[in-house]
Design a protein around this motif. Structure first.
Motif, PDB file in Angstrom:
ATOM      1  N   VAL A  66       0.842  -1.203   0.000  1.00 12.09           N
ATOM      2  CA  VAL A  66       0.000   0.000   0.000  1.00 12.09           C
ATOM      3  C   VAL A  66       0.877   1.254   0.000  1.00 12.09           C
ATOM      4  CG1 VAL A  66      -1.665   1.341   1.355  1.00 12.09           C
ATOM      5  CG2 VAL A  66      -1.981  -1.122   1.054  1.00 12.09           C
ATOM      6  N   SER A  67       1.923   1.258   0.811  1.00  9.45           N
ATOM      7  CA  SER A  67       2.788   2.445   0.872  1.00  9.45           C
ATOM      8  C   SER A  67       3.444   2.729  -0.481  1.00  9.45           C
ATOM      9  CB  SER A  67       3.860   2.297   1.965  1.00  9.45           C
ATOM     10  OG  SER A  67       4.837   1.334   1.613  1.00  9.45           O
ATOM     11  N   ARG A  68       3.740   1.686  -1.214  1.00  4.86           N
ATOM     12  CA  ARG A  68       4.355   1.858  -2.535  1.00  4.86           C
ATOM     13  C   ARG A  68       3.330   2.191  -3.619  1.00  4.86           C
ATOM     14  NH1 ARG A  68       9.613   0.298  -1.892  1.00  4.86           N
ATOM     15  NH2 ARG A  68      10.001  -0.880  -0.007  1.00  4.86           N
ATOM     16  N   LEU A  69       2.073   1.881  -3.370  1.00  3.47           N
ATOM     17  CA  LEU A  69       0.994   2.139  -4.324  1.00  3.47           C
ATOM     18  C   LEU A  69       0.473   3.574  -4.264  1.00  3.47           C
ATOM     19  CD1 LEU A  69      -1.224   1.023  -6.294  1.00  3.47           C
ATOM     20  CD2 LEU A  69      -2.554   0.518  -4.223  1.00  3.47           C
ATOM     21  N   LEU A  70       0.510   4.186  -3.097  1.00  4.78           N
ATOM     22  CA  LEU A  70      -0.126   5.490  -2.906  1.00  4.78           C
ATOM     23  C   LEU A  70       0.345   6.584  -3.873  1.00  4.78           C
ATOM     24  CD1 LEU A  70      -0.569   5.622   0.962  1.00  4.78           C
ATOM     25  CD2 LEU A  70      -2.257   5.095  -0.792  1.00  4.78           C
ATOM     26  N   PRO A  71       1.642   6.731  -4.145  1.00  3.48           N
ATOM     27  CA  PRO A  71       2.039   7.761  -5.114  1.00  3.48           C
ATOM     28  C   PRO A  71       1.466   7.516  -6.509  1.00  3.48           C
ATOM     29  CG  PRO A  71       3.925   7.082  -3.826  1.00  3.48           C
ATOM     30  CD  PRO A  71       2.806   6.127  -3.508  1.00  3.48           C
ATOM     31  N   HIS A  72       1.295   6.257  -6.862  1.00  2.00           N
ATOM     32  CA  HIS A  72       0.734   5.937  -8.177  1.00  2.00           C
ATOM     33  C   HIS A  72      -0.761   6.254  -8.227  1.00  2.00           C
ATOM     34  CE1 HIS A  72       4.498   4.197  -9.494  1.00  2.00           C
ATOM     35  NE2 HIS A  72       4.578   3.615  -8.308  1.00  2.00           N
ATOM     36  N   LEU A  73      -1.438   6.082  -7.101  1.00  4.09           N
ATOM     37  CA  LEU A  73      -2.837   6.500  -7.037  1.00  4.09           C
ATOM     38  C   LEU A  73      -2.943   8.018  -7.144  1.00  4.09           C
ATOM     39  CD1 LEU A  73      -4.355   4.142  -4.315  1.00  4.09           C
ATOM     40  CD2 LEU A  73      -4.861   4.184  -6.762  1.00  4.09           C
ATOM     41  N   ALA A  74      -2.002   8.719  -6.538  1.00  8.40           N
ATOM     42  CA  ALA A  74      -1.988  10.179  -6.665  1.00  8.40           C
ATOM     43  C   ALA A  74      -1.795  10.587  -8.115  1.00  8.40           C
ATOM     44  CB  ALA A  74      -0.884  10.774  -5.794  1.00  8.40           C
ATOM     45  N   GLU A  75      -0.945   9.854  -8.823  1.00 10.32           N
ATOM     46  CA  GLU A  75      -0.722  10.148 -10.234  1.00 10.32           C
ATOM     47  C   GLU A  75      -1.977   9.850 -11.061  1.00 10.32           C
ATOM     48  OE1 GLU A  75       2.776   9.290 -13.443  1.00 10.32           O
ATOM     49  OE2 GLU A  75       2.048   7.549 -12.316  1.00 10.32           O
ATOM     50  N   ALA A  76      -2.640   8.745 -10.770  1.00 13.43           N
ATOM     51  CA  ALA A  76      -3.808   8.339 -11.546  1.00 13.43           C
ATOM     52  C   ALA A  76      -5.027   9.209 -11.262  1.00 13.43           C
ATOM     53  CB  ALA A  76      -4.141   6.876 -11.255  1.00 13.43           C
ATOM     54  N   ARG A  77      -5.227   9.586 -10.012  1.00 19.59           N
ATOM     55  CA  ARG A  77      -6.443  10.303  -9.637  1.00 19.59           C
ATOM     56  C   ARG A  77      -6.229  11.781  -9.359  1.00 19.59           C
ATOM     57  NH1 ARG A  77     -10.737   9.262 -11.155  1.00 19.59           N
ATOM     58  NH2 ARG A  77     -11.685  10.188  -9.349  1.00 19.59           N
ATOM     59  N   GLY A  78      -5.009  12.211  -9.263  1.00 17.82           N
ATOM     60  CA  GLY A  78      -4.732  13.617  -9.009  1.00 17.82           C
ATOM     61  C   GLY A  78      -4.413  13.877  -7.550  1.00 17.82           C
ATOM     62  N   ILE A  79      -3.738  14.973  -7.338  1.00 17.91           N
ATOM     63  CA  ILE A  79      -3.270  15.295  -5.992  1.00 17.91           C
ATOM     64  C   ILE A  79      -4.408  15.708  -5.071  1.00 17.91           C
ATOM     65  CG2 ILE A  79      -2.673  17.728  -6.314  1.00 17.91           C
ATOM     66  CD1 ILE A  79      -0.619  14.989  -4.511  1.00 17.91           C
ATOM     67  N   ASP A  80      -5.476  16.270  -5.622  1.00 19.22           N
ATOM     68  CA  ASP A  80      -6.627  16.613  -4.784  1.00 19.22           C
ATOM     69  C   ASP A  80      -7.235  15.359  -4.158  1.00 19.22           C
ATOM     70  OD1 ASP A  80      -6.357  19.329  -5.262  1.00 19.22           O
ATOM     71  OD2 ASP A  80      -7.717  19.289  -6.987  1.00 19.22           O
TER      72      ASP A  80
END
Length: 172
Positions: A23-37
């Motif tokens: 999960v910790s390694r996935l979170l930045p990629h979710l930020a990239e996919a869905r946006g920083i907001d």
């Protein structure tokens, strides 16, 4: 996407540290996919909890992902939103391991010029310089290693603040 965020939050509470690490390694990629907001609203608190996980490998996942988060969010967001949380964690921590985690994160931000060209660089360098003054030698070593990642810089911050601080530490 709210369902995905809920699932990710549930997995971050898993007893198995490998799931939390993923999960910790996935979170930045979710930020990239869905946006920083989306990241800020749904996942920032989770990111900060994983940064403080009892298992070092989970914390390393957050450390290694911070450069990706910088590329997604930009230096202004990092400086205004994330760095204050990290500073608070550093200031309030009685555990040297937590302070090391924060300083390592800062080292990743300056590695390869990631924070270059923005006031974020000076803030991060100042915070690593604070690490040089920590009472625990391990924190000081990690701060010096982080500063070394920015050693290829030939700028005023390096010449006026970092190099003298490192020289003073070596003299001590």
């Amino acid at each position: 996407m709210d369902t995905v965020a809920g699932s990710v939050r549930a997995m971050a509470k898993a007893a198995n540290w490998r799931v939390r690490d993923a999960v910790s390694r996935l979170l930045p990629h979710l930020a990239e996919a869905r946006g920083i907001d989306f990241f800020e609203r749904q996942l920032l608190e989770l990111w900060l909890k994983l940064l403080l996980d009892q298992v070092a490998e989970v914390r390393f996942g957050c450390i290694s992902g911070i450069a990706k988060l910088l590329s997604v969010a930009g230096p202004a967001w990092m400086q205004g939103e994330l760095i204050p949380h990290y500073v608070g964690i550093f200031d309030e921590s009685a555990s040297y391991m937590t302070r090391i985690t924060v300083v390592r994160s800062f080292g990743e931000l300056v590695k390869d010029g990631g924070a270059s060209g923005h006031a974020l660089l000076e803030d991060v360098m100042s915070l690593m310089l604070r690490g040089l003054g920590d009472k625990v030698p391990n924190v000081r070593i990690v701060a010096a290693q982080g500063l070394a990642k920015a050693s290829n810089r030939d700028d005023a911050v390096w010449a006026s603040r970092v190099q003298p601080a490192l020289t003073a530490r070596v003299a001590e």
